[in-house]
Design a protein around this motif. Structure first.
Motif, PDB file in Angstrom:
ATOM      1  N   GLU A  71       0.838  -1.200   0.000  1.00 58.64           N
ATOM      2  CA  GLU A  71       0.000   0.000   0.000  1.00 58.64           C
ATOM      3  C   GLU A  71       0.879   1.260   0.000  1.00 58.64           C
ATOM      4  O   GLU A  71       2.103   1.180  -0.105  1.00 58.64           O
ATOM      5  CB  GLU A  71      -0.998  -0.016   1.178  1.00 58.64           C
ATOM      6  N   TRP A  72       0.229   2.448   0.132  1.00 57.02           N
ATOM      7  CA  TRP A  72       0.921   3.731  -0.032  1.00 57.02           C
ATOM      8  C   TRP A  72       0.915   4.539   1.256  1.00 57.02           C
ATOM      9  O   TRP A  72       0.251   4.184   2.221  1.00 57.02           O
ATOM     10  CB  TRP A  72       0.288   4.525  -1.181  1.00 57.02           C
ATOM     11  N   LYS A  73       1.677   5.624   1.210  1.00 58.84           N
ATOM     12  CA  LYS A  73       1.826   6.534   2.360  1.00 58.84           C
ATOM     13  C   LYS A  73       2.377   5.781   3.563  1.00 58.84           C
ATOM     14  O   LYS A  73       1.888   5.912   4.694  1.00 58.84           O
ATOM     15  CB  LYS A  73       0.498   7.224   2.697  1.00 58.84           C
ATOM     16  N   THR A  74       3.432   5.017   3.324  1.00 60.23           N
ATOM     17  CA  THR A  74       4.044   4.231   4.389  1.00 60.23           C
ATOM     18  C   THR A  74       5.533   4.058   4.135  1.00 60.23           C
ATOM     19  O   THR A  74       5.964   3.906   2.982  1.00 60.23           O
ATOM     20  CB  THR A  74       3.373   2.847   4.505  1.00 60.23           C
ATOM     21  N   ILE A  75       6.304   4.062   5.211  1.00 63.08           N
ATOM     22  CA  ILE A  75       7.748   3.894   5.111  1.00 63.08           C
ATOM     23  C   ILE A  75       8.127   2.506   4.606  1.00 63.08           C
ATOM     24  O   ILE A  75       9.242   2.283   4.127  1.00 63.08           O
ATOM     25  CB  ILE A  75       8.410   4.171   6.479  1.00 63.08           C
ATOM     26  N   GLN A  76       7.167   1.555   4.678  1.00 63.10           N
ATOM     27  CA  GLN A  76       7.471   0.201   4.223  1.00 63.10           C
ATOM     28  C   GLN A  76       7.681   0.099   2.715  1.00 63.10           C
ATOM     29  O   GLN A  76       8.088  -0.959   2.216  1.00 63.10           O
ATOM     30  CB  GLN A  76       6.371  -0.766   4.668  1.00 63.10           C
ATOM     31  N   ARG A  77       7.450   1.199   1.981  1.00 65.29           N
ATOM     32  CA  ARG A  77       7.833   1.217   0.557  1.00 65.29           C
ATOM     33  C   ARG A  77       9.337   0.967   0.400  1.00 65.29           C
ATOM     34  O   ARG A  77       9.801   0.556  -0.670  1.00 65.29           O
ATOM     35  CB  ARG A  77       7.492   2.566  -0.092  1.00 65.29           C
ATOM     36  N   ARG A  78      10.085   1.210   1.456  1.00 65.69           N
ATOM     37  CA  ARG A  78      11.538   1.020   1.414  1.00 65.69           C
ATOM     38  C   ARG A  78      11.922  -0.396   0.999  1.00 65.69           C
ATOM     39  O   ARG A  78      12.997  -0.618   0.420  1.00 65.69           O
ATOM     40  CB  ARG A  78      12.128   1.353   2.789  1.00 65.69           C
ATOM     41  N   ASN A  79      11.059  -1.365   1.279  1.00 68.36           N
ATOM     42  CA  ASN A  79      11.346  -2.747   0.880  1.00 68.36           C
ATOM     43  C   ASN A  79      11.558  -2.870  -0.624  1.00 68.36           C
ATOM     44  O   ASN A  79      12.353  -3.695  -1.079  1.00 68.36           O
ATOM     45  CB  ASN A  79      10.208  -3.661   1.327  1.00 68.36           C
ATOM     46  N   ILE A  80      10.831  -2.062  -1.379  1.00 72.27           N
ATOM     47  CA  ILE A  80      11.020  -2.051  -2.834  1.00 72.27           C
ATOM     48  C   ILE A  80      12.459  -1.682  -3.167  1.00 72.27           C
ATOM     49  O   ILE A  80      13.072  -2.258  -4.079  1.00 72.27           O
ATOM     50  CB  ILE A  80      10.045  -1.053  -3.503  1.00 72.27           C
ATOM     51  N   GLY A  81      13.014  -0.752  -2.408  1.00 66.51           N
ATOM     52  CA  GLY A  81      14.398  -0.336  -2.639  1.00 66.51           C
ATOM     53  C   GLY A  81      15.399  -1.429  -2.345  1.00 66.51           C
ATOM     54  O   GLY A  81      16.416  -1.563  -3.046  1.00 66.51           O
ATOM     55  N   PHE A  82      15.140  -2.225  -1.308  1.00 69.83           N
ATOM     56  CA  PHE A  82      16.047  -3.333  -1.006  1.00 69.83           C
ATOM     57  C   PHE A  82      16.079  -4.336  -2.158  1.00 69.83           C
ATOM     58  O   PHE A  82      17.156  -4.805  -2.565  1.00 69.83           O
ATOM     59  CB  PHE A  82      15.614  -4.034   0.284  1.00 69.83           C
ATOM     60  N   ILE A  83      14.910  -4.656  -2.681  1.00 65.30           N
ATOM     61  CA  ILE A  83      14.845  -5.600  -3.806  1.00 65.30           C
ATOM     62  C   ILE A  83      15.529  -5.016  -5.029  1.00 65.30           C
ATOM     63  O   ILE A  83      16.324  -5.694  -5.701  1.00 65.30           O
ATOM     64  CB  ILE A  83      13.383  -5.950  -4.130  1.00 65.30           C
ATOM     65  N   TYR A  84      15.229  -3.755  -5.319  1.00 59.72           N
ATOM     66  CA  TYR A  84      15.808  -3.102  -6.496  1.00 59.72           C
ATOM     67  C   TYR A  84      17.334  -3.083  -6.403  1.00 59.72           C
ATOM     68  O   TYR A  84      18.032  -3.425  -7.382  1.00 59.72           O
ATOM     69  CB  TYR A  84      15.257  -1.684  -6.616  1.00 59.72           C
ATOM     70  N   ALA A  85      17.874  -2.697  -5.253  1.00 58.05           N
ATOM     71  CA  ALA A  85      19.327  -2.650  -5.090  1.00 58.05           C
ATOM     72  C   ALA A  85      19.942  -4.033  -5.252  1.00 58.05           C
ATOM     73  O   ALA A  85      20.988  -4.198  -5.895  1.00 58.05           O
ATOM     74  CB  ALA A  85      19.675  -2.056  -3.728  1.00 58.05           C
ATOM     75  N   TYR A  86      19.299  -5.033  -4.689  1.00 56.71           N
ATOM     76  CA  TYR A  86      19.781  -6.407  -4.815  1.00 56.71           C
ATOM     77  C   TYR A  86      19.817  -6.832  -6.281  1.00 56.71           C
ATOM     78  O   TYR A  86      20.802  -7.422  -6.751  1.00 56.71           O
ATOM     79  CB  TYR A  86      18.858  -7.326  -4.017  1.00 56.71           C
ATOM     80  N   GLN A  87      18.758  -6.512  -7.016  1.00 51.96           N
ATOM     81  CA  GLN A  87      18.687  -6.900  -8.422  1.00 51.96           C
ATOM     82  C   GLN A  87      19.665  -6.115  -9.287  1.00 51.96           C
ATOM     83  O   GLN A  87      20.005  -6.566 -10.386  1.00 51.96           O
ATOM     84  CB  GLN A  87      17.256  -6.726  -8.922  1.00 51.96           C
ATOM     85  N   GLN A  88      20.118  -4.962  -8.790  1.00 50.23           N
ATOM     86  CA  GLN A  88      21.137  -4.196  -9.496  1.00 50.23           C
ATOM     87  C   GLN A  88      22.547  -4.680  -9.163  1.00 50.23           C
ATOM     88  O   GLN A  88      23.527  -4.139  -9.662  1.00 50.23           O
ATOM     89  CB  GLN A  88      21.012  -2.705  -9.153  1.00 50.23           C
ATOM     90  N   GLY A  89      22.640  -5.674  -8.274  1.00 54.21           N
ATOM     91  CA  GLY A  89      23.935  -6.266  -7.946  1.00 54.21           C
ATOM     92  C   GLY A  89      24.598  -5.707  -6.711  1.00 54.21           C
ATOM     93  O   GLY A  89      25.816  -5.881  -6.522  1.00 54.21           O
ATOM     94  N   ALA A  90      23.832  -5.051  -5.840  1.00 55.84           N
ATOM     95  CA  ALA A  90      24.417  -4.442  -4.641  1.00 55.84           C
ATOM     96  C   ALA A  90      25.112  -5.486  -3.777  1.00 55.84           C
ATOM     97  O   ALA A  90      24.580  -6.558  -3.519  1.00 55.84           O
ATOM     98  CB  ALA A  90      23.338  -3.738  -3.834  1.00 55.84           C
ATOM     99  N   ASP A  91      26.324  -5.150  -3.327  1.00 55.97           N
ATOM    100  CA  ASP A  91      27.038  -5.974  -2.358  1.00 55.97           C
ATOM    101  C   ASP A  91      26.737  -5.532  -0.927  1.00 55.97           C
ATOM    102  O   ASP A  91      26.723  -6.348  -0.009  1.00 55.97           O
ATOM    103  CB  ASP A  91      28.549  -5.891  -2.606  1.00 55.97           C
ATOM    104  N   ILE A  92      26.540  -4.227  -0.758  1.00 58.19           N
ATOM    105  CA  ILE A  92      26.195  -3.646   0.540  1.00 58.19           C
ATOM    106  C   ILE A  92      25.071  -2.646   0.321  1.00 58.19           C
ATOM    107  O   ILE A  92      25.112  -1.860  -0.631  1.00 58.19           O
ATOM    108  CB  ILE A  92      27.402  -2.937   1.192  1.00 58.19           C
ATOM    109  N   VAL A  93      24.077  -2.662   1.208  1.00 55.45           N
ATOM    110  CA  VAL A  93      22.994  -1.683   1.156  1.00 55.45           C
ATOM    111  C   VAL A  93      22.958  -0.927   2.480  1.00 55.45           C
ATOM    112  O   VAL A  93      22.915  -1.545   3.554  1.00 55.45           O
ATOM    113  CB  VAL A  93      21.633  -2.344   0.897  1.00 55.45           C
ATOM    114  N   ALA A  94      22.997   0.389   2.398  1.00 57.27           N
ATOM    115  CA  ALA A  94      22.812   1.247   3.563  1.00 57.27           C
ATOM    116  C   ALA A  94      21.362   1.716   3.573  1.00 57.27           C
ATOM    117  O   ALA A  94      20.890   2.293   2.595  1.00 57.27           O
ATOM    118  CB  ALA A  94      23.752   2.447   3.504  1.00 57.27           C
ATOM    119  N   THR A  95      20.666   1.449   4.661  1.00 56.81           N
ATOM    120  CA  THR A  95      19.302   1.932   4.804  1.00 56.81           C
ATOM    121  C   THR A  95      19.322   3.129   5.747  1.00 56.81           C
ATOM    122  O   THR A  95      19.844   3.049   6.857  1.00 56.81           O
ATOM    123  CB  THR A  95      18.354   0.814   5.294  1.00 56.81           C
TER     124      THR A  95
END
Length: 309
Positions: A71-95
């Motif tokens: 859903e929208w208007k929530t900080i949990q949208r950040r999960n999309i960023g974790f997946i996106y970074a992983y799929q871009q080949g991220a070795d380390i992700v800073a949240t």
């Protein structure tokens, strides 16, 4: 190594956001929401080649089922960023959060993926509060079980130890990430100048989703859980330690939190699920799904599938 910074925001670019863009060895991804001023971030993309903005429409296209569930208007949208970074080949992700203003040395001492020597502590109640050994230990880390507060200072220093670091939680000066009841009681401003080197425990301990660095291998198991109030990142961190025990270290403060305006009583109400359940969750962490709402369990299943695509 590919390094990514991930956050979400509904604000115009903040001081923190603009400064994170200047760390050119990091790719910075912001996950937009329906209230985010999109044009401001398109302008930021033009100014910084290491910056990416994911518009809500893009999120719906890339991850339709998961995006709809979060859903929208929530900080949990950040999960999309974790997946996106992983799929871009991220070795380390800073949240990070958009009110965490990074110091100039932010990101310089990253131990993720390394086996290091650290100062090891042991708590009597088997859950370690990482703020308990600091000089500003009158407050406790958000998500530490309130049933254990009376004994949280009963901590023994065990000397130097070694561990492979998969999660690194750097501290934060300013308005710290603590329970609403502690903030309402103390209204603290802290400076963790006494912490100058890595420390931690072999026990469970809370960490949050701001100023925290995650190894690629743990990303499919870590999330900011929806539908559990302000236990979203905290329970996500405890669950991650179920899969990767003894993998967290804490380090010196590398940001100043100029905390966004929030309703503290509303925050307290959103923490009740943790006050009631965190202690028992940790005692039965192998059955953690028993403590999650049905929608949260569905999210977690869909989330892990995205990393396999």
């Amino acid at each position: 190594m590919k390094k990514y910074i991930v956050t979400t925001t509904i604000n115009s670019p903040t001081i923190a956001t603009k400064k994170f863009c200047t760390f050119k060895e990091w790719n910075f991804v912001i996950i937009g929401d329906t209230k985010t001023p999109h044009d401001d971030y398109y302008e930021l993309e033009k100014e910084h080649d290491n910056f990416t903005y994911l518009h809500p429409d893009t999120q719906d296209e890339l991850y339709p089922e998961l995006s709809k569930l979060i859903e929208w208007k929530t900080i949990q949208r950040r999960n999309i960023g974790f997946i996106y970074a992983y799929q871009q080949g991220a070795d380390i992700v800073a949240t990070v959060d958009d009110d965490n203003i990074p110091y100039d040395n932010w990101g310089e001492e990253i131990y993720v993926g390394q086996t290091i020597e650290y100062d090891c502590y042991k708590a009597n109640d088997n859950v370690f509060d990482p703020l308990s050994i600091t000089k500003d230990n009158h407050v406790w880390h958000r998500g530490f079980p309130i049933q254990l507060l009376q004994n949280r200072h009963n901590v023994e220093y065990r000397g130097k130890a070694h561990k492979k670091v998969l999660i690194q939680a750097d501290l934060w000066d300013g308005d710290p990430d603590i329970d609403a009841m502690a903030r309402l009681s103390f209204k603290p401003t802290v400076k963790y100048s006494d912490i100058t080197s890595p420390y931690g425990t072999e026990q469970l301990a809370p960490f949050n989703s701001q100023n925290t660095f995650l190894a690629r291998e743990v990303l499919p198991f870590y999330s900011v859980l929806p539908f559990v109030g302000r236990m979203d990142d905290i329970w996500g961190g405890y669950i991650l330690q179920h899969y990767f025990p003894n993998s967290v270290i804490y380090n010196k403060a590398t940001v100043y939190q100029d905390r966004n305006l929030q309703d503290l009583v509303t925050n307290l109400e959103n923490e009740i699920i943790g006050y009631r359940n965190t202690d028992n969750l940790l005692k039965e962490l192998h059955n953690f799904e028993d403590y999650l709402p049905a929608r949260t369990k569905l999210f977690y299943q869909l989330y892990k599938k995205e990393f396999k695509k």
